[in-house]
Design a protein around this motif. Sequence first.
Motif, PDB file in Angstrom:
ATOM      1  N   ILE A  10      34.414 -15.240  33.693  1.00  0.00           N
ATOM      2  CA  ILE A  10      33.725 -14.897  34.764  1.00  0.00           C
ATOM      3  C   ILE A  10      33.487 -15.917  35.816  1.00  0.00           C
ATOM      4  O   ILE A  10      32.508 -16.905  35.493  1.00  0.00           O
ATOM      5  CB  ILE A  10      32.222 -13.977  34.883  1.00  0.00           C
ATOM      6  CG1 ILE A  10      32.689 -12.779  33.740  1.00  0.00           C
ATOM      7  CG2 ILE A  10      32.039 -13.539  36.213  1.00  0.00           C
ATOM      8  CD1 ILE A  10      31.358 -12.197  33.371  1.00  0.00           C
ATOM      9  N   GLU A  11      34.065 -16.167  36.958  1.00  0.00           N
ATOM     10  CA  GLU A  11      33.811 -17.272  37.780  1.00  0.00           C
ATOM     11  C   GLU A  11      32.649 -17.304  38.460  1.00  0.00           C
ATOM     12  O   GLU A  11      32.180 -16.191  38.776  1.00  0.00           O
ATOM     13  CB  GLU A  11      35.263 -17.375  39.029  1.00  0.00           C
ATOM     14  CG  GLU A  11      36.300 -17.733  38.343  1.00  0.00           C
ATOM     15  CD  GLU A  11      37.566 -17.485  39.449  1.00  0.00           C
ATOM     16  OE1 GLU A  11      37.292 -18.187  40.489  1.00  0.00           O
ATOM     17  OE2 GLU A  11      38.273 -16.785  39.304  1.00  0.00           O
ATOM     18  N   ARG A  14      31.408 -14.555  41.443  1.00  0.00           N
ATOM     19  CA  ARG A  14      32.570 -13.484  41.355  1.00  0.00           C
ATOM     20  C   ARG A  14      32.052 -12.445  40.313  1.00  0.00           C
ATOM     21  O   ARG A  14      31.159 -12.436  39.595  1.00  0.00           O
ATOM     22  CB  ARG A  14      33.938 -14.170  40.978  1.00  0.00           C
ATOM     23  CG  ARG A  14      34.269 -15.214  41.752  1.00  0.00           C
ATOM     24  CD  ARG A  14      34.632 -14.907  43.044  1.00  0.00           C
ATOM     25  NE  ARG A  14      35.974 -14.195  43.104  1.00  0.00           N
ATOM     26  CZ  ARG A  14      37.305 -14.855  43.528  1.00  0.00           C
ATOM     27  NH1 ARG A  14      37.307 -16.277  43.397  1.00  0.00           N
ATOM     28  NH2 ARG A  14      38.372 -14.040  43.588  1.00  0.00           N
ATOM     29  N   SER A  15      32.959 -11.345  40.528  1.00  0.00           N
ATOM     30  CA  SER A  15      32.648 -10.132  39.522  1.00  0.00           C
ATOM     31  C   SER A  15      33.675  -9.788  38.826  1.00  0.00           C
ATOM     32  O   SER A  15      34.947 -10.037  39.093  1.00  0.00           O
ATOM     33  CB  SER A  15      32.219  -8.917  40.587  1.00  0.00           C
ATOM     34  OG  SER A  15      33.263  -8.697  41.364  1.00  0.00           O
ATOM     35  N   LYS A  16      33.472  -8.973  37.635  1.00  0.00           N
ATOM     36  CA  LYS A  16      34.738  -8.730  36.897  1.00  0.00           C
ATOM     37  C   LYS A  16      34.245  -7.340  36.209  1.00  0.00           C
ATOM     38  O   LYS A  16      33.119  -6.977  35.731  1.00  0.00           O
ATOM     39  CB  LYS A  16      34.758  -9.834  35.691  1.00  0.00           C
ATOM     40  CG  LYS A  16      35.933  -9.563  34.686  1.00  0.00           C
ATOM     41  CD  LYS A  16      36.150 -10.724  34.029  1.00  0.00           C
ATOM     42  CE  LYS A  16      37.207 -10.744  32.810  1.00  0.00           C
ATOM     43  NZ  LYS A  16      38.590 -10.373  33.757  1.00  0.00           N
ATOM     44  N   VAL A  28      28.338  -9.720  37.320  1.00  0.00           N
ATOM     45  CA  VAL A  28      28.637 -10.735  38.347  1.00  0.00           C
ATOM     46  C   VAL A  28      27.930 -12.029  37.782  1.00  0.00           C
ATOM     47  O   VAL A  28      26.878 -11.964  37.065  1.00  0.00           O
ATOM     48  CB  VAL A  28      27.677 -10.094  39.721  1.00  0.00           C
ATOM     49  CG1 VAL A  28      27.818 -11.043  40.633  1.00  0.00           C
ATOM     50  CG2 VAL A  28      28.094  -8.825  39.971  1.00  0.00           C
ATOM     51  N   ARG A  30      26.259 -15.343  39.138  1.00  0.00           N
ATOM     52  CA  ARG A  30      25.607 -16.075  40.123  1.00  0.00           C
ATOM     53  C   ARG A  30      24.733 -17.076  39.510  1.00  0.00           C
ATOM     54  O   ARG A  30      23.805 -16.809  39.069  1.00  0.00           O
ATOM     55  CB  ARG A  30      24.868 -15.149  41.208  1.00  0.00           C
ATOM     56  CG  ARG A  30      24.264 -15.902  42.413  1.00  0.00           C
ATOM     57  CD  ARG A  30      23.534 -14.938  43.212  1.00  0.00           C
ATOM     58  NE  ARG A  30      24.101 -14.459  44.442  1.00  0.00           N
ATOM     59  CZ  ARG A  30      23.614 -13.759  45.364  1.00  0.00           C
ATOM     60  NH1 ARG A  30      22.494 -13.535  45.154  1.00  0.00           N
ATOM     61  NH2 ARG A  30      24.457 -13.412  46.318  1.00  0.00           N
ATOM     62  N   GLU A  49      34.341  -0.523  42.328  1.00  0.00           N
ATOM     63  CA  GLU A  49      35.158  -1.641  42.637  1.00  0.00           C
ATOM     64  C   GLU A  49      36.130  -1.233  43.949  1.00  0.00           C
ATOM     65  O   GLU A  49      36.650   0.021  43.797  1.00  0.00           O
ATOM     66  CB  GLU A  49      35.832  -2.262  41.719  1.00  0.00           C
ATOM     67  CG  GLU A  49      37.004  -1.428  41.050  1.00  0.00           C
ATOM     68  CD  GLU A  49      36.482  -0.923  39.984  1.00  0.00           C
ATOM     69  OE1 GLU A  49      35.335  -0.119  39.687  1.00  0.00           O
ATOM     70  OE2 GLU A  49      37.080  -0.837  38.819  1.00  0.00           O
ATOM     71  N   ASP A  53      38.417  -6.024  39.534  1.00  0.00           N
ATOM     72  CA  ASP A  53      37.337  -7.212  39.580  1.00  0.00           C
ATOM     73  C   ASP A  53      37.032  -7.469  40.880  1.00  0.00           C
ATOM     74  O   ASP A  53      36.485  -8.668  41.105  1.00  0.00           O
ATOM     75  CB  ASP A  53      38.189  -8.389  38.827  1.00  0.00           C
ATOM     76  CG  ASP A  53      38.547  -8.253  37.445  1.00  0.00           C
ATOM     77  OD1 ASP A  53      37.623  -7.412  36.780  1.00  0.00           O
ATOM     78  OD2 ASP A  53      39.386  -8.872  37.046  1.00  0.00           O
ATOM     79  N   THR A  54      36.574  -6.515  41.781  1.00  0.00           N
ATOM     80  CA  THR A  54      36.225  -7.100  43.152  1.00  0.00           C
ATOM     81  C   THR A  54      34.977  -5.952  43.404  1.00  0.00           C
ATOM     82  O   THR A  54      35.292  -4.685  43.456  1.00  0.00           O
ATOM     83  CB  THR A  54      37.261  -6.628  44.142  1.00  0.00           C
ATOM     84  OG1 THR A  54      38.258  -7.684  43.666  1.00  0.00           O
ATOM     85  CG2 THR A  54      36.708  -7.176  45.706  1.00  0.00           C
ATOM     86  N   GLY A  60      30.366 -11.970  49.495  1.00  0.00           N
ATOM     87  CA  GLY A  60      30.055 -12.207  47.961  1.00  0.00           C
ATOM     88  C   GLY A  60      28.487 -12.336  47.763  1.00  0.00           C
ATOM     89  O   GLY A  60      28.039 -12.910  46.832  1.00  0.00           O
TER      90      GLY A  60
END
Length: 113
Positions: A10-11, A14-16, A28, A30, A49, A53-54, A60
């Motif tokens: 998970i970046e 970002r969310s997944k 998410v 953060r 979503e 993944d959005t 954001g």
Amino acid sequence: MICVGSSADIEEGRSKGLEVEGAYLFAVKRDDRIFLYRNSCPHLGTPLEWEEDTFLDPDGALIQCATHGALFEIETGHCIAGPCLGQNLQKIPYLLDNGLIMVDEANLGKRNF
Ligand code: FES
């Protein structure tokens, strides 16, 4: 405990979406912290979503439901705008074990509602 995913996948910011044993969740990341929720809007119980993944708004900054646009705080899952104002996403407790997101099966449930 069951592994639902890896923090490294998970970046930051970002969310997944995560699926494990028929349960639909999303995470998410953060400030290097993971927030894990059931993928079910408190308004109508639909997945949140926009596309794969959005789960976040364009900035954001908040989680946003794709169906009617409800906005939720990332850290708490609390709805601050939209038709489910004042309600909450269902937070899923987890432990991090060597970067793996581990959830108790009892908290997973088999259904999305
Ligand atoms: S289903 Fe999410 S805001 Fe209506």
